[in-house]
Enzyme design. Structure first.
Site, short mmCIF file in Angstrom:
data_model
loop_
_atom_site.label_atom_id
_atom_site.label_comp_id
_atom_site.label_asym_id
_atom_site.label_seq_id
_atom_site.Cartn_x
_atom_site.Cartn_y
_atom_site.Cartn_z
N HIS A 131 3.03 12.54 -39.64
CA HIS A 131 1.59 12.72 -39.84
C HIS A 131 0.87 11.39 -39.94
O HIS A 131 -0.08 11.10 -39.23
CB HIS A 131 1.31 13.58 -41.09
CG HIS A 131 -0.15 13.71 -41.37
ND1 HIS A 131 -0.85 12.76 -42.09
CD2 HIS A 131 -1.06 14.64 -40.99
CE1 HIS A 131 -2.12 13.11 -42.15
NE2 HIS A 131 -2.28 14.25 -41.49
C1 LIG Z 1 0.24 20.03 -51.89
C2 LIG Z 1 0.29 18.95 -50.85
C3 LIG Z 1 -1.09 18.37 -50.66
C4 LIG Z 1 1.20 17.79 -51.35
O1 LIG Z 1 2.53 18.13 -51.39
P1 LIG Z 1 3.59 17.21 -52.15
O2 LIG Z 1 4.93 17.84 -52.00
O3 LIG Z 1 3.45 15.79 -51.71
O4 LIG Z 1 3.07 17.37 -53.63
P2 LIG Z 1 3.74 16.97 -55.03
O5 LIG Z 1 3.60 18.13 -55.93
O6 LIG Z 1 5.10 16.40 -54.83
O7 LIG Z 1 2.77 15.80 -55.52
C5 LIG Z 1 2.89 15.26 -56.78
C6 LIG Z 1 3.58 13.90 -56.71
O8 LIG Z 1 2.85 13.02 -55.82
C7 LIG Z 1 2.59 11.77 -56.46
N1 LIG Z 1 1.38 11.19 -55.87
C8 LIG Z 1 0.19 10.99 -56.44
N2 LIG Z 1 -0.67 10.47 -55.57
C9 LIG Z 1 -0.01 10.34 -54.41
C10 LIG Z 1 -0.39 9.89 -53.13
N3 LIG Z 1 -1.60 9.47 -52.87
N4 LIG Z 1 0.53 9.90 -52.16
C11 LIG Z 1 1.77 10.36 -52.42
N5 LIG Z 1 2.20 10.83 -53.60
C12 LIG Z 1 1.30 10.81 -54.60
C13 LIG Z 1 2.42 12.18 -57.90
O9 LIG Z 1 2.55 11.08 -58.76
C14 LIG Z 1 3.53 13.21 -58.06
O10 LIG Z 1 4.76 12.55 -58.24
P3 LIG Z 1 5.94 13.15 -59.18
O11 LIG Z 1 6.50 14.32 -58.42
O12 LIG Z 1 6.91 12.01 -59.29
O13 LIG Z 1 5.30 13.56 -60.46
C15 LIG Z 1 0.88 19.54 -49.57
O14 LIG Z 1 0.10 20.61 -49.08
C16 LIG Z 1 1.08 18.53 -48.49
O15 LIG Z 1 0.19 17.86 -47.96
N6 LIG Z 1 2.35 18.36 -48.15
C17 LIG Z 1 2.75 17.39 -47.13
C18 LIG Z 1 3.12 16.11 -47.78
C19 LIG Z 1 2.18 14.98 -47.40
O16 LIG Z 1 2.64 13.96 -46.94
N7 LIG Z 1 0.87 15.19 -47.61
C20 LIG Z 1 -0.15 14.14 -47.43
C21 LIG Z 1 -0.52 13.82 -46.01
S1 LIG Z 1 -0.76 15.16 -44.94
C22 LIG Z 1 -2.43 15.32 -44.63
O17 LIG Z 1 -3.19 14.50 -45.01
C23 LIG Z 1 -2.78 16.52 -43.87
C24 LIG Z 1 -4.21 16.77 -43.82
O18 LIG Z 1 -4.91 16.05 -43.14
O19 LIG Z 1 -4.63 17.76 -44.42
#
Ligand SMILES: CC(C)(COP(=O)(O)OP(=O)(O)OC[C@H]1O[C@@H](n2cnc3c(N)ncnc32)[C@H](O)[C@@H]1OP(=O)(O)O)[C@@H](O)C(=O)NCCC(=O)NCCSC(=O)CC(=O)O
Length: 237
Positions: A131
């Site tokens: 992505h």
């Molecule tokens: C719910 C989602 C938004 C995110 O899923 P995740 O599995 O990443 O969610 P999660 O529950 O693990 O997130 C919590 C963890 O992320 C950490 N965290 C906080 N801010 C962050 C940031 N900016 N980038 C990455 N990680 C981050 C927190 O500290 C926490 O860590 P800890 O767990 O240690 O407490 C999902 O729908 C999704 O987008 N999944 C794909 C993953 C991804 O890469 N998404 C972003 C780009 S895609 C995108 O942007 C698509 C679009 O355009 O819509």
């Protein structure tokens, strides 16, 4: 954009993939870094920037095309449709906010940096790397260079709108708030709906707006919407 910058952009995706591998290797024998404050600041910046992009894009698009024309076919009226015609002031402002959106895609690599520093391996998935590596280039790069104007604002509004929720979620998560699983699921659902919208939008373009755009951009949009829908579908289920 010059040929040189196209090479620079082309290498961005490669740099991202190589950077992820390098970052993981560098962190292998190190403890996870505490990036709480940094992550919160980054998410707040993206949350506010996304909100700004939704409002500013809608404001300038409505001034440029008129609310009555938005969604009525008139939105396809485009800079590229009338080559040489000077841009209106609102057209300039619309182009500027779309450039901000494009540049924000490069800044989003900070997400990957956070994952690497936290050693959150489970987050560094193919979905994430693909992505982030392809959204900046070739996707937004080609849109900005060959299809800036007209309905491009639509993608910016929808994606920035979704990012208000996504970065709101990440902001809460980074702050240590226990976000209910249902909220996380609904954000992924909204993202899936977004890709369905992008597919429909590109299909509409393929049928009705073939006259001004390089066809390859429509093909790219259709392809990306399908790939993202399947990757996020897999993530959801
Ligand atoms: C719910 C989602 C938004 C995110 O899923 P995740 O599995 O990443 O969610 P999660 O529950 O693990 O997130 C919590 C963890 O992320 C950490 N965290 C906080 N801010 C962050 C940031 N900016 N980038 C990455 N990680 C981050 C927190 O500290 C926490 O860590 P800890 O767990 O240690 O407490 C999902 O729908 C999704 O987008 N999944 C794909 C993953 C991804 O890469 N998404 C972003 C780009 S895609 C995108 O942007 C698509 C679009 O355009 O819509």
């Amino acid at each position: 954009m010059s040929h040189d910058s196209s090479h620079a952009n082309g290498s961005t995706a490669v740099t991202d993939i190589v950077g992820v591998d390098l970052g993981k290797r560098l962190m292998r024998n190190r403890k996870p870094v505490n990036v709480k404050a940094f992550a919160m600041a980054h998410n707040l910046v993206m949350f506010l920037a996304s909100l700004y992009m939704v409002i500013e894009t809608l404001r300038q698009a409505s001034e440029n095309f008129g609310w009555g024309r938005l969604g009525g076919g008139g939105m396809w009226g485009n800079v590229a449709e009338a080559p040489g015609k000077p841009l209106s002031p609102s057209g300039h402002r619309l182009a500027r906010v779309l450039w901000i959106h494009y540049l924000s895609k490069a800044y989003e690599f900070t997400d990957t940096l956070i994952m690497i520093l936290k050693k959150n391996e489970r987050q560094i998935t193919f979905l994430h790397v693909y992505h982030h590596a392809t959204t900046f280039f070739p996707c937004w790069w080609s849109v900005m260079n060959f299809a800036l104007g007209g309905d491009t604002y639509f993608t910016c509004v929808v994606n920035s709108g979704v990012h208000v929720f996504m970065y709101g979620y990440y902001l809460a998560a980074a702050a240590g708030v226990k976000v209910p699983r249902a909220v996380k699921k609904s954000i992924t659902t909204v993202q899936l709906a977004q890709f369905a919208l992008f597919f429909a939008h590109a299909l509409y373009g393929a049928i009705y707006a073939t006259h001004y755009r390089p066809c390859i951009i429509i093909v790219l949009c259709l392809f990306q919407a399908l790939v993202f829908a399947s990757l996020f579908g897999h993530f959801f289920w």
